[in-house]
Design a protein around this motif. Structure first.
Motif, mmCIF file in Angstrom:
data_model
loop_
_atom_site.group_PDB
_atom_site.id
_atom_site.type_symbol
_atom_site.label_atom_id
_atom_site.label_comp_id
_atom_site.label_asym_id
_atom_site.label_seq_id
_atom_site.Cartn_x
_atom_site.Cartn_y
_atom_site.Cartn_z
ATOM 1 N N ASP A 254 0.818 -1.212 0.000
ATOM 2 C CA ASP A 254 0.000 0.000 0.000
ATOM 3 C C ASP A 254 0.856 1.268 0.000
ATOM 4 O O ASP A 254 1.968 1.292 0.531
ATOM 5 C CB ASP A 254 -0.914 0.028 1.233
ATOM 6 N N GLU A 255 0.279 2.327 -0.570
ATOM 7 C CA GLU A 255 0.870 3.660 -0.429
ATOM 8 C C GLU A 255 0.625 4.131 1.005
ATOM 9 O O GLU A 255 -0.514 4.149 1.470
ATOM 10 C CB GLU A 255 0.214 4.632 -1.408
ATOM 11 N N HIS A 256 1.672 4.484 1.723
ATOM 12 C CA HIS A 256 1.488 4.919 3.105
ATOM 13 C C HIS A 256 2.698 5.728 3.551
ATOM 14 O O HIS A 256 3.752 5.744 2.888
ATOM 15 C CB HIS A 256 1.295 3.713 4.028
ATOM 16 N N ARG A 257 2.535 6.400 4.691
ATOM 17 C CA ARG A 257 3.619 7.196 5.276
ATOM 18 C C ARG A 257 3.960 6.720 6.677
ATOM 19 O O ARG A 257 4.513 7.473 7.483
ATOM 20 C CB ARG A 257 3.220 8.677 5.302
ATOM 21 N N LEU A 258 3.637 5.482 6.986
ATOM 22 C CA LEU A 258 3.953 4.943 8.298
ATOM 23 C C LEU A 258 5.461 4.773 8.448
ATOM 24 O O LEU A 258 6.141 4.389 7.500
ATOM 25 C CB LEU A 258 3.267 3.588 8.487
ATOM 26 N N ILE A 259 5.965 5.031 9.627
ATOM 27 C CA ILE A 259 7.391 4.843 9.853
ATOM 28 C C ILE A 259 7.681 3.336 9.907
ATOM 29 O O ILE A 259 6.852 2.547 10.377
ATOM 30 C CB ILE A 259 7.869 5.543 11.139
ATOM 31 N N PRO A 260 8.832 2.911 9.414
ATOM 32 C CA PRO A 260 9.135 1.477 9.358
ATOM 33 C C PRO A 260 9.024 0.770 10.705
ATOM 34 O O PRO A 260 8.555 -0.369 10.767
ATOM 35 C CB PRO A 260 10.565 1.446 8.814
ATOM 36 N N ASP A 261 9.453 1.420 11.789
ATOM 37 C CA ASP A 261 9.388 0.770 13.102
ATOM 38 C C ASP A 261 7.955 0.443 13.494
ATOM 39 O O ASP A 261 7.695 -0.584 14.134
ATOM 40 C CB ASP A 261 10.020 1.662 14.177
ATOM 41 N N LEU A 262 7.004 1.300 13.116
ATOM 42 C CA LEU A 262 5.612 1.047 13.426
ATOM 43 C C LEU A 262 5.093 -0.144 12.629
ATOM 44 O O LEU A 262 4.367 -0.997 13.157
ATOM 45 C CB LEU A 262 4.771 2.294 13.132
#
Length: 328
Positions: A114-122
């Motif tokens: 998916d297109e997203h802006r979540l930080i990798p750690d999350l």
């Protein structure tokens, strides 16, 4: 397709059923929610409370993905279990059938697709947490659900038969090596293990999360009672963007299949013949994508984005063959 009259009638039925929970509170309009893959999906408010309504399309039978009552049954049985699910507030079996469940806030994001802006750690934390949710799901007593499922438990041979039919409905040129893969799987069908409750499409894209915590497993259209390795291998498939050439996106630090499996097992022994199911999961994905691409090219569902699928279909088949029958 629903009409304005259909929606008006459905809205009246929903308000009548929910009225006892909300005396003297105003109801909002019944609004269509986009993106549903089964039945019709709506939202409605009652005072400050929000609900999601799933309904059988008018004139259609409540079978398969349109059997919303079957979804309501499993959600009700899971209520209060360690598996987080929305609460079912109302069920109406009259035609067209529908049920209402509480609206759960959260986001459902598949990190590698998916297109997203979540930080990798999350993303990493959510995926590891979800492994525990899948373990909780599979720890439930299958006999509790067999009567609700309305069909016999699905074993490895039955699952392979289902996806063999789907794969063979795809033209040969869209599934290179597919026949050899199906033959390899058919010659190595593993023994059964005790059945459990299965979701059928268990992955982060079908789980609402708030922060690091999964708050609700959703999209129970194809739940059943069957082999836990089917769910597990499907979940593992989404751990690596390289499984999806031209589609996947790298997410630094995301747990790979080995780490994700360890989180699911939590010290328990690995289930037998898991590699066969890992190959089957790739077969299933190739069959689904091949089916969607065929429908696009035949003009049955115009979606030019489907033309991005051939490299992933080929990769799924190739890697599945390598897993189930490694070359010397």
């Amino acid at each position: 397709m629903s009409t304005a009259t259909d929606v008006t009638e459905l809205a009246a039925r929903v308000r009548a059923q929910l009225a006892d929970h909300h005396p003297d509170e105003p109801f909002g309009d019944l609004r269509t929610l986009p993106g549903g893959h089964s039945g019709l999906t709506y939202a409605i408010t009652a005072g400050t409370t929000s609900y999601v309504v799933k309904a059988v399309p008018p004139g259609q039978r409540p079978i398969g993905r349109n059997d919303v009552l079957r979804q309501a049954r499993v959600l009700r049985v899971l209520a209060g279990s360690p598996v987080p699910v929305p609460r079912v507030a109302a069920v109406d079996e009259r035609e067209p059938a529908w049920f209402a469940m509480e609206f759960m806030a959260g986001e459902a994001v598949e990190p590698v697709l998916d297109e997203h802006r979540l930080i990798p750690d999350l993303c990493r934390t959510r995926m590891l947490a979800l492994a525990g949710v899948l373990r909780d799901l599979h720890d439930t007593k299958a006999e509790t659900y067999e009567a609700q499922a309305s069909e016999p438990p699905l074993d490895p041979a039955g699952e392979l038969e289902r996806w063999t039919r789907t794969m063979r409905a795809v033209p040969l040129e869209l599934r290179p090596g597919g026949e050899e893969l199906l033959d390899s799987l058919a010659s190595r069908v593993p023994s059964d293990v005790p059945p459990v409750l299965t979701h059928g499409d268990f992955r982060l894209g079908n789980v609402l999360c708030r922060g690091e915590r999964p708050t609700a497993v959703v999209d129970w259209e194809i739940w059943g009672v069957g082999d836990p390795r089917i769910d597990l291998a499907w979940f593992l498939l989404f751990a690596d963007h390289r499984n999806f050439p031209q589609l996947g996106r790298p997410v630094p630090g995301l747990p790979g299949e080995t780490e994700l499996l360890a989180a699911y097992l939590d010290g328990r022994p690995e289930p037998p013949a898991l590699d066969w199911f890992r190959a089957l999961a790739r077969t299933k994905m190739a069959a689904i994508m091949g089916h969607n691409l065929r429908r696009h090219r035949e003009g049955k569902h115009h979606d030019p984005d489907q033309e991005r699928l051939p490299p992933t279909i080929a990769a799924m088949i190739r890697t599945a063959r390598d897993i189930v029958a490694p070359r010397p």
